[in-house]
Design a protein around this motif. Structure first.
Motif, mmCIF file in Angstrom:
data_model
loop_
_atom_site.group_PDB
_atom_site.id
_atom_site.type_symbol
_atom_site.label_atom_id
_atom_site.label_comp_id
_atom_site.label_asym_id
_atom_site.label_seq_id
_atom_site.Cartn_x
_atom_site.Cartn_y
_atom_site.Cartn_z
ATOM 1 N N GLU A 129 0.841 -1.198 0.000
ATOM 2 C CA GLU A 129 0.000 0.000 0.000
ATOM 3 C C GLU A 129 0.877 1.248 0.000
ATOM 4 O OE1 GLU A 129 -3.224 -0.134 2.930
ATOM 5 O OE2 GLU A 129 -2.704 -2.238 3.276
ATOM 6 N N PRO A 130 1.522 1.544 -1.124
ATOM 7 C CA PRO A 130 2.415 2.708 -1.158
ATOM 8 C C PRO A 130 1.697 4.027 -0.889
ATOM 9 C CG PRO A 130 2.086 1.794 -3.360
ATOM 10 C CD PRO A 130 1.510 0.812 -2.402
ATOM 11 N N ASN A 131 0.373 4.025 -0.978
ATOM 12 C CA ASN A 131 -0.363 5.251 -0.676
ATOM 13 C C ASN A 131 -0.389 5.561 0.817
ATOM 14 O OD1 ASN A 131 -2.067 3.197 0.095
ATOM 15 N ND2 ASN A 131 -3.867 3.957 -0.986
ATOM 16 N N THR A 132 0.188 4.682 1.639
ATOM 17 C CA THR A 132 0.332 4.974 3.074
ATOM 18 C C THR A 132 1.656 5.673 3.380
ATOM 19 O OG1 THR A 132 1.271 2.772 3.517
ATOM 20 C CG2 THR A 132 -1.126 3.018 3.745
ATOM 21 N N ARG B 262 10.059 0.576 -6.636
ATOM 22 C CA ARG B 262 9.267 0.838 -5.433
ATOM 23 C C ARG B 262 9.979 0.314 -4.195
ATOM 24 N NH1 ARG B 262 3.353 -1.726 -4.974
ATOM 25 N NH2 ARG B 262 3.215 -0.682 -7.005
ATOM 26 N N ALA B 263 10.510 -0.896 -4.282
ATOM 27 C CA ALA B 263 11.178 -1.506 -3.123
ATOM 28 C C ALA B 263 12.386 -0.689 -2.686
ATOM 29 C CB ALA B 263 11.589 -2.940 -3.449
ATOM 30 N N ARG B 264 13.149 -0.170 -3.649
ATOM 31 C CA ARG B 264 14.347 0.594 -3.283
ATOM 32 C C ARG B 264 13.954 1.888 -2.579
ATOM 33 N NH1 ARG B 264 18.760 -1.431 -1.981
ATOM 34 N NH2 ARG B 264 18.593 -2.788 -3.809
ATOM 35 N N HIS B 265 12.894 2.525 -3.024
ATOM 36 C CA HIS B 265 12.434 3.738 -2.350
ATOM 37 C C HIS B 265 11.899 3.420 -0.953
ATOM 38 C CE1 HIS B 265 12.654 5.679 -6.326
ATOM 39 N NE2 HIS B 265 12.627 6.824 -5.660
ATOM 40 N N VAL B 266 11.180 2.333 -0.834
ATOM 41 C CA VAL B 266 10.686 1.934 0.489
ATOM 42 C C VAL B 266 11.863 1.635 1.412
ATOM 43 C CG1 VAL B 266 9.449 0.130 1.757
ATOM 44 C CG2 VAL B 266 8.453 1.096 -0.327
ATOM 45 N N ALA B 267 12.883 0.945 0.902
ATOM 46 C CA ALA B 267 14.075 0.653 1.704
ATOM 47 C C ALA B 267 14.785 1.934 2.115
ATOM 48 C CB ALA B 267 15.026 -0.261 0.936
ATOM 49 N N ASP B 268 14.862 2.906 1.206
ATOM 50 C CA ASP B 268 15.475 4.191 1.549
ATOM 51 C C ASP B 268 14.708 4.865 2.683
ATOM 52 O OD1 ASP B 268 17.443 3.970 -0.399
ATOM 53 O OD2 ASP B 268 16.351 5.162 -1.879
ATOM 54 N N ASP C 157 5.268 2.899 -9.633
ATOM 55 C CA ASP C 157 3.871 2.468 -9.600
ATOM 56 C C ASP C 157 3.708 1.100 -10.250
ATOM 57 O OD1 ASP C 157 3.131 4.735 -8.291
ATOM 58 O OD2 ASP C 157 2.379 5.783 -10.062
ATOM 59 N N THR C 158 4.566 0.819 -11.229
ATOM 60 C CA THR C 158 4.495 -0.470 -11.920
ATOM 61 C C THR C 158 5.754 -1.309 -11.743
ATOM 62 O OG1 THR C 158 5.291 0.608 -13.941
ATOM 63 C CG2 THR C 158 2.896 0.391 -13.670
ATOM 64 N N ASP C 159 6.883 -0.669 -11.467
ATOM 65 C CA ASP C 159 8.160 -1.375 -11.319
ATOM 66 C C ASP C 159 8.404 -1.647 -9.837
ATOM 67 O OD1 ASP C 159 10.823 -2.199 -11.151
ATOM 68 O OD2 ASP C 159 11.449 -0.939 -12.837
ATOM 69 N N THR D 254 3.553 11.832 1.404
ATOM 70 C CA THR D 254 3.301 12.304 0.039
ATOM 71 C C THR D 254 4.580 12.427 -0.780
ATOM 72 O OG1 THR D 254 1.362 13.519 0.821
ATOM 73 C CG2 THR D 254 2.282 14.166 -1.320
ATOM 74 N N GLN D 255 5.634 12.972 -0.174
ATOM 75 C CA GLN D 255 6.887 13.142 -0.914
ATOM 76 C C GLN D 255 7.409 11.820 -1.446
ATOM 77 O OE1 GLN D 255 10.102 14.723 1.447
ATOM 78 N NE2 GLN D 255 11.652 14.160 -0.059
ATOM 79 N N TRP D 256 7.335 10.785 -0.625
ATOM 80 C CA TRP D 256 7.837 9.480 -1.049
ATOM 81 C C TRP D 256 6.934 8.860 -2.114
ATOM 82 C CZ3 TRP D 256 12.515 7.473 0.118
ATOM 83 C CH2 TRP D 256 13.251 8.134 1.110
ATOM 84 N N GLN D 257 5.636 9.080 -2.025
ATOM 85 C CA GLN D 257 4.741 8.609 -3.081
ATOM 86 C C GLN D 257 5.096 9.262 -4.410
ATOM 87 O OE1 GLN D 257 0.485 8.470 -2.256
ATOM 88 N NE2 GLN D 257 0.895 8.717 -0.062
ATOM 89 N N GLN D 258 5.382 10.562 -4.373
ATOM 90 C CA GLN D 258 5.717 11.284 -5.593
ATOM 91 C C GLN D 258 7.017 10.787 -6.199
ATOM 92 O OE1 GLN D 258 5.696 15.283 -4.049
ATOM 93 N NE2 GLN D 258 3.494 15.571 -4.376
ATOM 94 N N GLU D 259 7.989 10.468 -5.352
ATOM 95 C CA GLU D 259 9.268 9.978 -5.861
ATOM 96 C C GLU D 259 9.118 8.594 -6.480
ATOM 97 O OE1 GLU D 259 12.621 10.314 -3.369
ATOM 98 O OE2 GLU D 259 12.269 12.412 -2.854
ATOM 99 N N ILE D 260 8.311 7.771 -5.869
ATOM 100 C CA ILE D 260 8.069 6.435 -6.425
ATOM 101 C C ILE D 260 7.399 6.561 -7.786
ATOM 102 C CG2 ILE D 260 6.644 4.369 -6.161
ATOM 103 C CD1 ILE D 260 7.275 4.455 -3.170
ATOM 104 N N ALA D 261 6.410 7.434 -7.876
ATOM 105 C CA ALA D 261 5.708 7.622 -9.143
ATOM 106 C C ALA D 261 6.650 8.173 -10.205
ATOM 107 C CB ALA D 261 4.516 8.555 -8.945
ATOM 108 N N ALA D 262 7.491 9.148 -9.832
ATOM 109 C CA ALA D 262 8.419 9.749 -10.789
ATOM 110 C C ALA D 262 9.437 8.738 -11.303
ATOM 111 C CB ALA D 262 9.134 10.935 -10.153
ATOM 112 N N GLY D 263 9.796 7.766 -10.469
ATOM 113 C CA GLY D 263 10.772 6.762 -10.871
ATOM 114 C C GLY D 263 10.167 5.551 -11.544
ATOM 115 N N GLY D 264 8.860 5.548 -11.722
ATOM 116 C CA GLY D 264 8.200 4.403 -12.350
ATOM 117 C C GLY D 264 7.831 3.306 -11.379
#
Length: 399
Positions: A345-348, A369-375, A363-365, A351-361
């Motif tokens: 549930e990346p929408n939890t 997503r995992a690397r941003h969550v780990a960061d 949402d589907t990759d 907001t800044q982290w959601q935007q970075e995940i979306a900008a890096g693709g």
């Protein structure tokens, strides 16, 4: 002879700030500070460095204010590294910078948090705190207008990445960590060579600090007694020496006097062995020293052997003590639960982290997503991770 360099001048194999290989993004030099002083200052002023105040060394922050944290440990390593570097005629500022930066990539809850996050990241390239440190220094710190990261000198980045020795060649079937593999294509850190001598000093200053200060913290926590550590070959002679000179000394002073003398013994041994190696190889420059087949900074064979029982004792009686295991078990569950929720549930996420995940693709990759969550998780302090866990899993908590 000067106070700064006991031998009268810098050693020829010390890293010279006037001959640095520079920064990835060119910048004007400072009129008041050397490039390595600026590296150190940028690390001290970074957000990642401040967070070390509430990151576990062995004990989670809420167990007591007196125990070491990643911040106090890093400061102790830097002090030892500066002292050794000054005696050997090396660049103190570079040694200090490497020492202060070496733990920036640690997760909350120390190695337990790292183990949990690495297990979560196994399908997505894994997680290692050394690689995370490079991510912080080159990408995640976003303070400067002209670049991401801290834009440290080549020597500082090389020292942080290789402080434990060459990384190439790799064993069959292994590959470089994700960030380092990518960065190496941009700027060659010469991973097949030894690091500069200042980084070698910082690495063994780390060993000296945690071996001795973990004894101090373990004694204070009641995980073992002075009599028990006095059975160890490295500790026993020092305890007897202190007791003979100061009969009836109160326990707290006995512990401190023992620890400071052990640190002195280990530093003295390291200096003697390092000088023997330098006299044998006689490197004429920092480049020659990096190319040598062995590290120049080392303990003697006797000291290396004496440390083995101490490390085995600490591993059994401290790092794997049931009280520590219980806390680390809870901490692993916190990290795992946070990772699984944010991935599902990346929408939890903020907001800044959601935007970075979306900008890096992301949402589907899932790898992105995992690397941003780990960061996000790796950047948490112990208390922030516990608070975030409470906000997300306690139905009565305010979000």
């Amino acid at each position: 002879m000067t106070a700064e360099f006991p031998h009268g001048r810098p050693a020829p194999y010390a890293c010279d700030p006037d001959h640095t290989r520079g920064r990835l993004v060119a910048e004007p030099e400072s009129p008041t500070r050397s490039c390595f002083q600026r590296d150190r200052d940028r690390i001290v002023h970074s957000g990642a460095f401040r967070k070390l105040k509430y990151k576990t060394q062995v004990f989670v922050y809420h167990e007591g204010d007196y125990y070491r944290t990643r911040l106090t440990h890093s400061l102790e390593v830097a002090q030892i590294a500066r002292s050794i570097s000054r005696t050997l005629g090396l660049n103190e500022d570079l040694a200090e910078a490497v020492a202060l930066a070496h733990d920036l990539g640690h997760t909350p809850f120390g190695h337990a948090g790292e183990d949990a996050l690495n297990a979560c990241m196994a399908p997505y390239g894994g997680f290692a705190h050394n690689d995370q440190t490079l991510r912080i220094l080159t990408m995640l710190e976003r303070r400067y207008a002209d670049f991401d990261g801290l834009n440290l000198t080549w020597e500082a980045l090389e020292g942080v990445v290789k402080h434990n020795g060459p990384l190439l060649p790799l064993p069959p079937g292994e590959r470089l960590p994700t960030t380092l593999e990518s960065f190496q294509r941009v700027w060659d850190l010469e991973l097949h060579t030894n690091p500069g001598i200042e980084a070698q000093v910082a690495a063994l200053a780390d060993d000296i600090a945690y071996n001795n200060h973990d004894i101090d913290d373990g004694l204070r926590a009641g995980l073992f007694t002075v009599d028990e550590v006095a059975e160890l070959p490295l500790v026993g002679p020092v305890v007897r020496q202190v007791c003979d000179r100061y009969p009836g000394l109160e326990r707290s002073r006995l512990i401190h006097e023992t620890i400071r003398r052990m640190i002195n013994d280990m530093v003295t041994d390291l200096l003697a062995e390092t000088r023997r190696r330098l006299d044998r190889h006689r490197p004429g420059s920092a480049a020659e020293l990096r190319a040598l087949p062995e590290a120049m900074v080392s303990f003697s064979p006797d000291m290396l052997e004496a440390q083995k029982p101490l490390r085995a004792f600490l591993r059994k009686r401290m790092y794997r003590h049931y009280r520590v295991n219980r806390e680390m078990s809870k901490c692993k569950r916190v990290v795992t639960a946070l990772f699984e929720l944010f991935m599902a549930e990346p929408n939890t996420l903020p907001t800044q982290w959601q935007q970075e995940i979306a900008a890096g693709g992301g949402d589907t990759d899932l790898v992105v997503r995992a690397r941003h969550v780990a960061d996000y998780i790796a950047g948490m302090t112990d208390r922030y991770a516990l608070a975030e866990y409470g906000r997300l899993f306690d139905m009565d908590a305010k979000t």
